[in-house]
Design a protein around this motif. Sequence first.
Motif, PDB file in Angstrom:
ATOM      1  N   ASN A  67      -3.654 -14.434   0.239  1.00  0.00           N
ATOM      2  CA  ASN A  67      -4.692 -13.211   0.710  1.00  0.00           C
ATOM      3  C   ASN A  67      -4.428 -12.072  -0.323  1.00  0.00           C
ATOM      4  O   ASN A  67      -4.285 -10.949   0.020  1.00  0.00           O
ATOM      5  CB  ASN A  67      -3.959 -12.803   1.948  1.00  0.00           C
ATOM      6  N   HIS A  68      -4.485 -12.416  -1.806  1.00  0.00           N
ATOM      7  CA  HIS A  68      -4.303 -11.363  -2.722  1.00  0.00           C
ATOM      8  C   HIS A  68      -3.351 -10.403  -2.590  1.00  0.00           C
ATOM      9  O   HIS A  68      -3.437  -9.298  -2.720  1.00  0.00           O
ATOM     10  CB  HIS A  68      -6.137 -10.848  -2.714  1.00  0.00           C
ATOM     11  N   ILE A  69      -2.272 -10.928  -2.191  1.00  0.00           N
ATOM     12  CA  ILE A  69      -0.918 -10.128  -2.003  1.00  0.00           C
ATOM     13  C   ILE A  69      -0.640  -9.430  -3.340  1.00  0.00           C
ATOM     14  O   ILE A  69      -0.184  -8.195  -3.403  1.00  0.00           O
ATOM     15  CB  ILE A  69       0.345 -11.122  -1.428  1.00  0.00           C
ATOM     16  N   ILE A  70      -0.675 -10.270  -4.407  1.00  0.00           N
ATOM     17  CA  ILE A  70      -0.096  -9.249  -5.648  1.00  0.00           C
ATOM     18  C   ILE A  70      -1.198  -8.306  -5.837  1.00  0.00           C
ATOM     19  O   ILE A  70      -0.490  -7.223  -6.336  1.00  0.00           O
ATOM     20  CB  ILE A  70      -0.360 -10.439  -6.932  1.00  0.00           C
ATOM     21  N   SER A  71      -2.488  -8.175  -5.873  1.00  0.00           N
ATOM     22  CA  SER A  71      -3.521  -7.341  -6.058  1.00  0.00           C
ATOM     23  C   SER A  71      -2.991  -6.185  -4.820  1.00  0.00           C
ATOM     24  O   SER A  71      -3.068  -4.763  -5.418  1.00  0.00           O
ATOM     25  CB  SER A  71      -4.860  -7.780  -5.830  1.00  0.00           C
ATOM     26  N   SER A  72      -2.943  -6.485  -3.935  1.00  0.00           N
ATOM     27  CA  SER A  72      -2.532  -5.357  -2.749  1.00  0.00           C
ATOM     28  C   SER A  72      -1.197  -4.480  -3.178  1.00  0.00           C
ATOM     29  O   SER A  72      -1.132  -3.334  -2.956  1.00  0.00           O
ATOM     30  CB  SER A  72      -2.177  -6.111  -1.340  1.00  0.00           C
ATOM     31  N   ILE A  73       0.018  -5.330  -3.752  1.00  0.00           N
ATOM     32  CA  ILE A  73       0.998  -4.601  -3.910  1.00  0.00           C
ATOM     33  C   ILE A  73       0.803  -3.774  -5.136  1.00  0.00           C
ATOM     34  O   ILE A  73       1.414  -2.490  -5.341  1.00  0.00           O
ATOM     35  CB  ILE A  73       2.283  -5.546  -4.339  1.00  0.00           C
ATOM     36  N   LEU A  74       0.232  -4.448  -6.075  1.00  0.00           N
ATOM     37  CA  LEU A  74      -0.065  -3.699  -7.283  1.00  0.00           C
ATOM     38  C   LEU A  74      -0.859  -2.396  -7.050  1.00  0.00           C
ATOM     39  O   LEU A  74      -0.726  -1.229  -7.598  1.00  0.00           O
ATOM     40  CB  LEU A  74      -0.823  -4.432  -8.319  1.00  0.00           C
ATOM     41  N   ASP A  75      -1.812  -2.474  -6.422  1.00  0.00           N
ATOM     42  CA  ASP A  75      -2.656  -1.453  -5.988  1.00  0.00           C
ATOM     43  C   ASP A  75      -1.866  -0.229  -5.262  1.00  0.00           C
ATOM     44  O   ASP A  75      -2.045   1.003  -5.408  1.00  0.00           O
ATOM     45  CB  ASP A  75      -3.829  -1.568  -5.179  1.00  0.00           C
ATOM     46  N   ALA A  76      -0.909  -0.652  -4.639  1.00  0.00           N
ATOM     47  CA  ALA A  76      -0.178   0.353  -3.770  1.00  0.00           C
ATOM     48  C   ALA A  76       1.041   0.960  -4.869  1.00  0.00           C
ATOM     49  O   ALA A  76       1.160   2.139  -4.533  1.00  0.00           O
ATOM     50  CB  ALA A  76       0.630  -0.327  -2.619  1.00  0.00           C
ATOM     51  N   ILE A  77       1.789   0.264  -5.857  1.00  0.00           N
ATOM     52  CA  ILE A  77       2.579   0.657  -6.297  1.00  0.00           C
ATOM     53  C   ILE A  77       2.432   1.501  -7.705  1.00  0.00           C
ATOM     54  O   ILE A  77       3.112   2.328  -8.383  1.00  0.00           O
ATOM     55  CB  ILE A  77       3.756  -0.250  -6.670  1.00  0.00           C
ATOM     56  N   ILE A  78       1.337   1.225  -8.178  1.00  0.00           N
ATOM     57  CA  ILE A  78       0.946   1.522  -9.596  1.00  0.00           C
ATOM     58  C   ILE A  78       0.779   3.258  -9.578  1.00  0.00           C
ATOM     59  O   ILE A  78       1.405   3.698 -10.533  1.00  0.00           O
ATOM     60  CB  ILE A  78      -0.661   1.130 -10.065  1.00  0.00           C
ATOM     61  N   PRO A  79       0.316   3.771  -8.541  1.00  0.00           N
ATOM     62  CA  PRO A  79       0.350   5.260  -8.639  1.00  0.00           C
ATOM     63  C   PRO A  79       1.946   6.080  -8.572  1.00  0.00           C
ATOM     64  O   PRO A  79       1.835   7.273  -9.086  1.00  0.00           O
ATOM     65  CB  PRO A  79      -0.573   5.698  -7.158  1.00  0.00           C
ATOM     66  N   ILE A  80       2.751   5.438  -8.306  1.00  0.00           N
ATOM     67  CA  ILE A  80       4.235   5.822  -8.043  1.00  0.00           C
ATOM     68  C   ILE A  80       5.068   5.352  -9.239  1.00  0.00           C
ATOM     69  O   ILE A  80       6.078   5.671  -9.199  1.00  0.00           O
ATOM     70  CB  ILE A  80       4.965   5.503  -6.963  1.00  0.00           C
ATOM     71  N   LEU A  81       4.669   4.616 -10.231  1.00  0.00           N
ATOM     72  CA  LEU A  81       5.609   3.898 -11.162  1.00  0.00           C
ATOM     73  C   LEU A  81       5.864   4.860 -12.057  1.00  0.00           C
ATOM     74  O   LEU A  81       6.923   4.593 -12.838  1.00  0.00           O
ATOM     75  CB  LEU A  81       4.757   2.753 -11.927  1.00  0.00           C
ATOM     76  N   GLY A  82       5.088   5.966 -12.464  1.00  0.00           N
ATOM     77  CA  GLY A  82       5.550   6.909 -13.474  1.00  0.00           C
ATOM     78  C   GLY A  82       5.490   6.218 -14.834  1.00  0.00           C
ATOM     79  O   GLY A  82       4.677   5.552 -15.236  1.00  0.00           O
ATOM     80  N   SER A  83       6.766   6.084 -15.479  1.00  0.00           N
ATOM     81  CA  SER A  83       6.764   5.407 -16.755  1.00  0.00           C
ATOM     82  C   SER A  83       7.625   4.011 -16.649  1.00  0.00           C
ATOM     83  O   SER A  83       7.531   3.247 -17.790  1.00  0.00           O
ATOM     84  CB  SER A  83       7.829   6.047 -17.804  1.00  0.00           C
ATOM     85  N   SER A  84       7.767   3.797 -15.579  1.00  0.00           N
ATOM     86  CA  SER A  84       8.100   2.320 -15.339  1.00  0.00           C
ATOM     87  C   SER A  84       7.034   1.046 -15.451  1.00  0.00           C
ATOM     88  O   SER A  84       5.767   1.423 -15.343  1.00  0.00           O
ATOM     89  CB  SER A  84       8.579   2.163 -13.869  1.00  0.00           C
ATOM     90  N   THR A  85       7.355  -0.155 -15.790  1.00  0.00           N
ATOM     91  CA  THR A  85       6.349  -1.220 -16.199  1.00  0.00           C
ATOM     92  C   THR A  85       6.595  -2.318 -15.064  1.00  0.00           C
ATOM     93  O   THR A  85       7.571  -2.579 -14.598  1.00  0.00           O
ATOM     94  CB  THR A  85       6.635  -1.825 -17.582  1.00  0.00           C
ATOM     95  N   VAL A  86       5.426  -2.982 -14.648  1.00  0.00           N
ATOM     96  CA  VAL A  86       5.587  -4.002 -13.749  1.00  0.00           C
ATOM     97  C   VAL A  86       5.137  -5.378 -14.511  1.00  0.00           C
ATOM     98  O   VAL A  86       4.016  -5.434 -14.943  1.00  0.00           O
ATOM     99  CB  VAL A  86       4.520  -3.829 -12.499  1.00  0.00           C
ATOM    100  N   ASP A  87       6.213  -6.364 -14.520  1.00  0.00           N
ATOM    101  CA  ASP A  87       5.927  -7.724 -15.108  1.00  0.00           C
ATOM    102  C   ASP A  87       5.451  -8.571 -13.828  1.00  0.00           C
ATOM    103  O   ASP A  87       6.067  -8.717 -13.298  1.00  0.00           O
ATOM    104  CB  ASP A  87       7.202  -8.088 -15.648  1.00  0.00           C
ATOM    105  N   VAL A  88       4.261  -9.093 -14.094  1.00  0.00           N
ATOM    106  CA  VAL A  88       3.630  -9.732 -12.863  1.00  0.00           C
ATOM    107  C   VAL A  88       3.604 -11.395 -13.432  1.00  0.00           C
ATOM    108  O   VAL A  88       3.029 -11.551 -14.425  1.00  0.00           O
ATOM    109  CB  VAL A  88       2.179  -9.255 -12.465  1.00  0.00           C
ATOM    110  N   VAL A  89       4.242 -12.218 -12.337  1.00  0.00           N
ATOM    111  CA  VAL A  89       4.086 -13.610 -12.932  1.00  0.00           C
ATOM    112  C   VAL A  89       2.974 -14.150 -12.327  1.00  0.00           C
ATOM    113  O   VAL A  89       2.767 -14.096 -10.927  1.00  0.00           O
ATOM    114  CB  VAL A  89       5.439 -14.254 -12.343  1.00  0.00           C
TER     115      VAL A  89
END
Length: 337
Positions: free
Chosen positions: A179-201
């Motif tokens: 159900n495109h859960i990866i995209s859903s999570i990314l879309d939600a958290i990208i705006p709050i990451l600041g200088s942090s990076t997300v490594d997506v497997v």
Amino acid sequence: MVFFRVDSNPIIAGGHVMRCIALANECKEIGEQVCFLIADDNPISVLEEAGLSYIILNSDWRDLMTDVHLVKSIIEKEKKAFLIIDTYSISRAYVEALRNVCKIAYLGSKQEYLGEIDYIINYSSEIDYDYYTSNYGNKTKLLLGVSYAPLRKEFQSIVHDYKDRISRILLTTGNTERNHIISSILDAIIPILGSSTVDVVVGKMFENKEELYRKYILVSNVILHDDVKSMSALMKTCDLAISANGTTIYELSALGVPVISFSMVEEQVKSAEAMQRLGIIDYCGRSYENQKECVLLIKNRLEYYLSHNDELIFLANKAHQLIDGYGCKRIISEIMY
């Protein structure tokens, strides 16, 4: 000879095969030969990559009785054989059809009486000990609890290097995604990451790889990892993981990486809830029932931890105390000697 009856495919994912590979490598270290018995060709690539032999049974992974006669004929050729079965499709009829030709261990959490089986290995965090003792008594050796989590050698003897802030976040759902859960999570958290990076497997069985690359390849603080050769190496670089529940949680715990978790399928729920009660993960619910609510909770918890890193470290240390990475050694020492 140690045989592993196990399967993987887009429906049941690859966790069963991966933990059996970890056990197979431990068997090889003590001089035992190993062979995987698989219903179809889905697991071939990972088995060949690991240098392990296999026999394709051309059977139905949902019904093990479709291959029981072939499995029996294969095992009977060995003077001394041991069979480890790791599939929810196991049944009492299957065990009883094979128990006279080899010793049998079941690796899993399915609560269905399996008859006179030699060993049951259940490393779940949610175990009904009364069920096992009342049903199996002294006839079956029981290896129960999180200390038996069958992790690869790379997850042993690790001391995590904690930073004073979250700079890298691991996002993983294993080999499959729903159900495109990866995209859903990314879309939600990208705006709050600041200088942090997300490594997506990006898992081997993802059906939406092209979509993920199209959406996020140019996002500066999102890194997509396809065909990861060493998950432990990637995990060690991260300060926090957002992960579907499953074997990955045990790996992260052994490495001392704190985890925000969720259930992607019903089979993951009990274990996730038990880990939450043990205080070793922050559990955000069932994505397959209410994905929007689950993703919102993940976002809120991440936002909290971005400014409360000390609480993450406490969570990770508690998890590491319970899951140390030596489960394979414990299992093999119990069943092979």
